[in-house]
Design an enzyme around this catalytic site. Sequence first.
Site, mmCIF file in Angstrom:
data_model
loop_
_atom_site.group_PDB
_atom_site.id
_atom_site.type_symbol
_atom_site.label_atom_id
_atom_site.label_comp_id
_atom_site.label_asym_id
_atom_site.label_seq_id
_atom_site.Cartn_x
_atom_site.Cartn_y
_atom_site.Cartn_z
ATOM 1 N N GLU A 264 11.563 17.156 -10.499
ATOM 2 C CA GLU A 264 10.175 16.707 -10.633
ATOM 3 C C GLU A 264 9.335 17.067 -9.428
ATOM 4 O O GLU A 264 8.221 17.522 -9.549
ATOM 5 C CB GLU A 264 10.139 15.183 -10.829
ATOM 6 C CG GLU A 264 10.530 14.788 -12.237
ATOM 7 C CD GLU A 264 10.563 13.295 -12.429
ATOM 8 O OE1 GLU A 264 10.729 12.566 -11.439
ATOM 9 O OE2 GLU A 264 10.447 12.864 -13.580
ATOM 10 N N GLU B 233 0.653 -21.715 2.785
ATOM 11 C CA GLU B 233 -0.629 -22.363 2.562
ATOM 12 C C GLU B 233 -1.611 -22.051 3.678
ATOM 13 O O GLU B 233 -2.757 -21.733 3.434
ATOM 14 C CB GLU B 233 -0.406 -23.868 2.495
ATOM 15 C CG GLU B 233 -1.316 -24.576 1.547
ATOM 16 C CD GLU B 233 -0.865 -26.005 1.377
ATOM 17 O OE1 GLU B 233 -0.888 -26.497 0.250
ATOM 18 O OE2 GLU B 233 -0.471 -26.627 2.376
#
Lengths: 583, 102
Positions: free
Chosen positions: A74, A314
């Site tokens: 490829e 958080e």
Amino acid sequence: MSKKETKNNIQHRVLEKTPTGISGLDEITGGGLPKGRPTLVCGGAGCGKTLLSTEFIVKGAAEFNEPGVFMAFEETADELATNVASLGFDLQKLQKENRLRIDHVQIERNQIEETGAYDLEGLFIRLNYAIDSIGAKRVVLDTIENLFAGLTNIAILRAELRRLFHWLKEKGVTAIITAESGDGKLTRHGLEEYVSDCVILLDHRIIDQVSTRRMRIVKYRGSIHGTNEYPFLIDENGLSVLPVTSLNLEKNASSERIPTGIKALDGMLGGKGFYKGSSILVSGTAGTGKTSIAAHFANQACNDGRRCLYFAFEESPRQIIRNMKSIGMQFGRHIDGGLLKFYASRPTLYGLEMHLVTIHKLIREFKPEVVVLDPITNLITVGVLSDVKSMLIRLIDFLQNEGITVMFTALALNTVVGDQTDEGISSLVDTWLLVRDIESNGERNRGLYIIKSRGMKHSNQVREFVITDNGLDLVDVYLGPQGILTGSAREAQQITERTGVALHDYEVDAKDREIGRRRKVLEAKVLSLQSEFESAEEELNKIYLQEELKKQVSEKARQEMLRLRRGERGEEPTVEPKKKSNE
Amino acid sequence: MTIAATELNWDEDDQLYVLRLYVAGTSPNSVRAVSNIKRICKNHLKDNYDLEIVDVYQQLEKAGEDQLIALPLLVKKAPGQVRRLVGDMSDEEKVLKGLGVY
């Protein structure tokens, strides 16, 4: 003799394996890919087939001294080198050192006219030449199915591919053949028919807009292998698979204790803190100080010279450092000292599995003794509850195997204690602290208690939990006639009590003084009475003496009288009357 | 895309065909391909061709050069665009089409 022979035969039959060098993959395959046999790696577009095979070749050449041939159908050699350069692989260098050969195979249908029977001998010759020129032990064919795009005679291709795989086996090279999956099959052209030793399926799935890469070993002839779907990660260091170990409960149990960082909390936990290698859940409603507890724990660990890894889901690390400074903790010092490391990421950044892989990776790298996850609740946003639970089970399992103490914080949405299961992990953790609001008299106070703590004597008391400039502290809640008092009500009660004590003390003092005075008065009275008595006694004595004298004198006088009456002459008769008159 | 007329050699009759046939030793396909191409050249290209037959086994380094995969392979280098023909050249019509003779 015959016994010896059979023994030898058995030893020969054990499948030899070639380590891939890809972290995690060798663990789930029990040592690597089958040595000297082809392995099929299949999966959809963009799932990491080329990367896996490149890493296999590069690691082989660089780490295991096994040169490799990469036959690219490829990409060109340059493209390939550029693509993997970002992962730290230097293909050019390896090529120069004759440890790697990249052969780009280009097929374009519009250039090719088929004019009769043919075979793929050209491919064989090229491959053979490449293998022999560097003495390659590893071969990658990526993606051989491109042949089907260039050549139309399926019958010839199939026959030739069968011959190719057979030839690779004879050649004794460990090969990876990649193929695109499709049409509900492992590979679009049914290559799995030919490669029957080992088939690995890669998958890239999007669930709820979050992508997760997974890997599964479909088959591995002649070897035990993990059968689960294993999440894997592609990052700047290449590919890493997370081996989800079977959840065996054979971990070591340490009786070493690790302090919590809050003295009073240590006291509640039998005086010493948590067990080393245990898992601790701190849950509570919003704003109850869960992060502060976790930060104290991390801070204490660093003060004791333990390495601590803090996962923040958080807040950003800077935010945490600033906030914790306000309650007297200097995280910057620990970070500079290399004892503390923050890792912050948004839970929605990627899937749960990815988080797990990342956490694993960081733990492996940093080797902490203490891990804090703050909070785990946010992970719910990226997965369903059962997924989060299974992820946490695996995480706890991993951490406990490594002997790492872990603290999770969790946001409890409901305040009814009985209903809380907190992501269902409460049964997995060893110690569960609950921080609650206690609301009364128009104010909110924090109460902390230990719901459970395995293997230690722990307090059953609710403690009021106060945040001061110098950190956290626990205060005994006041249990008075009006019930439990916290916050300012407790303070007020304490003031009242202190006032009472002062008044009482004062009264006692006054009474003491009064007694002193009384005593003095009475003592004075005793003294005067005594002197009175003495004077009386003296008086009495005086009378008594006078009486005695009188008696003596009168006796003498009587004797004198008697003598005189008898007519006898006293020696000094004149003296006596004189004496009498004198008296 | 414009292609120069000289490159295509439309109007030149005496264009030289530069051909190279790669074969793999004496496999049946190779033997057939050699005899087929020789016959086709003789019949259709007269003496106006230059055919080189390469046994890949003898010249391994050439295998990468011309992107060998399927064998036998005939590469037409000139005239016109490079064309690649695979197979034993038994389909004469296709060979001639590939060479641009028709």
